[in-house]
Scaffold this motif. Structure first.
Motif, PDB file in Angstrom:
ATOM      1  N   UNK A 131       2.687   7.137   4.598  1.00 60.11           N
ATOM      2  CA  UNK A 131       2.292   7.632   5.922  1.00 60.11           C
ATOM      3  C   UNK A 131       3.251   7.161   7.010  1.00 60.11           C
ATOM      4  N   UNK A 132       3.912   6.032   6.761  1.00 67.77           N
ATOM      5  CA  UNK A 132       4.832   5.454   7.742  1.00 67.77           C
ATOM      6  C   UNK A 132       6.151   5.113   7.038  1.00 67.77           C
ATOM      7  N   UNK A 133       6.916   6.125   6.664  1.00 61.37           N
ATOM      8  CA  UNK A 133       8.123   5.883   5.853  1.00 61.37           C
ATOM      9  C   UNK A 133       9.172   5.015   6.542  1.00 61.37           C
ATOM     10  N   UNK A 134       9.118   4.914   7.873  1.00 68.32           N
ATOM     11  CA  UNK A 134      10.092   4.072   8.572  1.00 68.32           C
ATOM     12  C   UNK A 134       9.900   2.593   8.237  1.00 68.32           C
ATOM     13  N   UNK A 135       8.747   2.239   7.637  1.00 73.76           N
ATOM     14  CA  UNK A 135       8.504   0.845   7.267  1.00 73.76           C
ATOM     15  C   UNK A 135       9.078   0.496   5.890  1.00 73.76           C
ATOM     16  N   UNK A 136       9.441   1.498   5.105  1.00 71.42           N
ATOM     17  CA  UNK A 136       9.895   1.224   3.738  1.00 71.42           C
ATOM     18  C   UNK A 136      11.110   0.296   3.689  1.00 71.42           C
ATOM     19  N   UNK A 137      12.142   0.520   4.516  1.00 71.83           N
ATOM     20  CA  UNK A 137      13.262  -0.438   4.473  1.00 71.83           C
ATOM     21  C   UNK A 137      12.833  -1.862   4.810  1.00 71.83           C
ATOM     22  N   UNK A 138      11.910  -1.988   5.756  1.00 70.16           N
ATOM     23  CA  UNK A 138      11.483  -3.326   6.166  1.00 70.16           C
ATOM     24  C   UNK A 138      10.675  -4.020   5.078  1.00 70.16           C
ATOM     25  N   UNK A 139      10.010  -3.233   4.236  1.00 65.93           N
ATOM     26  CA  UNK A 139       9.291  -3.849   3.116  1.00 65.93           C
ATOM     27  C   UNK A 139      10.275  -4.458   2.122  1.00 65.93           C
ATOM     28  N   UNK A 140      11.391  -3.776   1.878  1.00 71.34           N
ATOM     29  CA  UNK A 140      12.417  -4.309   0.971  1.00 71.34           C
ATOM     30  C   UNK A 140      13.110  -5.524   1.586  1.00 71.34           C
ATOM     31  N   UNK A 141      13.367  -5.445   2.881  1.00 69.02           N
ATOM     32  CA  UNK A 141      14.019  -6.559   3.584  1.00 69.02           C
ATOM     33  C   UNK A 141      13.122  -7.791   3.565  1.00 69.02           C
ATOM     34  N   UNK A 142      11.838  -7.576   3.788  1.00 69.37           N
ATOM     35  CA  UNK A 142      10.889  -8.695   3.771  1.00 69.37           C
ATOM     36  C   UNK A 142      10.842  -9.339   2.391  1.00 69.37           C
ATOM     37  N   UNK A 143      10.820  -8.514   1.347  1.00 70.38           N
ATOM     38  CA  UNK A 143      10.806  -9.062  -0.013  1.00 70.38           C
ATOM     39  C   UNK A 143      12.002  -9.986  -0.238  1.00 70.38           C
ATOM     40  N   UNK A 144      13.173  -9.535   0.179  1.00 68.32           N
ATOM     41  CA  UNK A 144      14.377 -10.349  -0.001  1.00 68.32           C
ATOM     42  C   UNK A 144      14.287 -11.638   0.806  1.00 68.32           C
ATOM     43  N   UNK A 145      13.686 -11.534   1.970  1.00 63.99           N
ATOM     44  CA  UNK A 145      13.567 -12.705   2.844  1.00 63.99           C
ATOM     45  C   UNK A 145      12.688 -13.780   2.208  1.00 63.99           C
TER      46      UNK A 145
ATOM     47  N   UNK B 277       0.852  -1.192   0.000  1.00 59.01           N
ATOM     48  CA  UNK B 277       0.000   0.000   0.000  1.00 59.01           C
ATOM     49  C   UNK B 277       0.887   1.240   0.000  1.00 59.01           C
ATOM     50  N   UNK B 278       0.911   1.956  -1.111  1.00 59.62           N
ATOM     51  CA  UNK B 278       1.712   3.183  -1.180  1.00 59.62           C
ATOM     52  C   UNK B 278       1.263   4.183  -0.121  1.00 59.62           C
ATOM     53  N   UNK B 279      -0.032   4.231   0.119  1.00 59.44           N
ATOM     54  CA  UNK B 279      -0.552   5.169   1.110  1.00 59.44           C
ATOM     55  C   UNK B 279       0.005   4.860   2.498  1.00 59.44           C
ATOM     56  N   UNK B 280       0.034   3.568   2.850  1.00 64.00           N
ATOM     57  CA  UNK B 280       0.551   3.189   4.165  1.00 64.00           C
ATOM     58  C   UNK B 280       2.036   3.498   4.280  1.00 64.00           C
TER      59      UNK B 280
END
Length: 205
Positions: free
Chosen positions: A133-147, A127-130
């Motif tokens: 709104x919570x940019x501190x989660x962006x690195x974790x989204x990339x990390x999760x994808x790699x995982x 969700x781009x909106x999420x």
């Protein structure tokens, strides 16, 4: 049939790790056609749908997976024949906690942290909106994808953001897992929990 499904699952994993996400998705869909109540297929398809940015499919797969996990537990509670390890945990729950659940089997949602974690990553990370709104989660989204991609890039992606596996675990425990658990409590079709026809219940809606 089980051997055929296992082969399709193995092929799907290999295709996913090589970057052929569409091919992996097609393998898992073929596996579902062969065995529409195989929990592992829904989990694998959910992860691949996430990597394909297909949020709706990913979420429905995780709902189906959790439904199939809970269905025999609900029957076991009703028939008083839960497996011992589940019976012990169920009987340790306070009565007021059980009374607050939509069905008694819902207690098992809090024993399984993986499914809520996967589901919440699809809810938030796709969700781009999420994320805005919570940019501190962006690195974790990339990390999760790699995982979940499983191509060996997870450690490198962690390091590129200056984060550790402990940071990832803490964020999952503090943010993603509770959100996923709440979503499951709200969105599981509890009135149909003893049915295993999850394709009709979730994927055709």
């Amino acid at each position: 049939m089980s051997y055929q499904v296992d082969q399709l699952l193995d092929r799907g994993v290999a295709l996913k790790r090589s970057g052929n996400l569409e091919g992996a998705r097609d393998c898992y869909i073929e596996a579902l056609n062969a065995d529409p109540t195989n929990m592992n297929v829904y989990l694998s398809l959910g992860k691949t749908a996430h990597l394909l940015r297909q949020q709706n499919l990913a979420i429905k797969c995780y709902l189906a997976f959790c439904h199939l996990m809970l269905s025999p537990i609900e029957k076991g509670i009703r028939q008083n024949n839960l497996p011992l390890h589940l019976k012990i945990q169920y009987e340790q729950l306070p009565l007021d906690a059980l009374a607050s659940l939509p069905k008694k089997s819902a207690f098992a949602i809090f024993m399984d942290t993986n499914t809520p974690r996967h589901l919440a990553h699809s809810l938030f990370d796709l969700s781009d909106q999420t994320l805005n709104s919570h940019p501190h989660l962006k690195p974790y989204s990339k990390i999760y994808d790699a995982h979940i991609l499983g191509d060996g890039s997870h450690s490198r992606i962690l390091q590129s953001f200056g984060l550790t596996a402990s940071d990832q675990l803490a964020t999952d425990e503090d943010i993603y897992i509770p959100a996923g658990q709440n979503f499951l409590l709200e969105e599981i079709q509890w009135s149909k929990i003893e049915s295993t026809d999850v394709i009709d219940i979730y994927l055709k809606s």
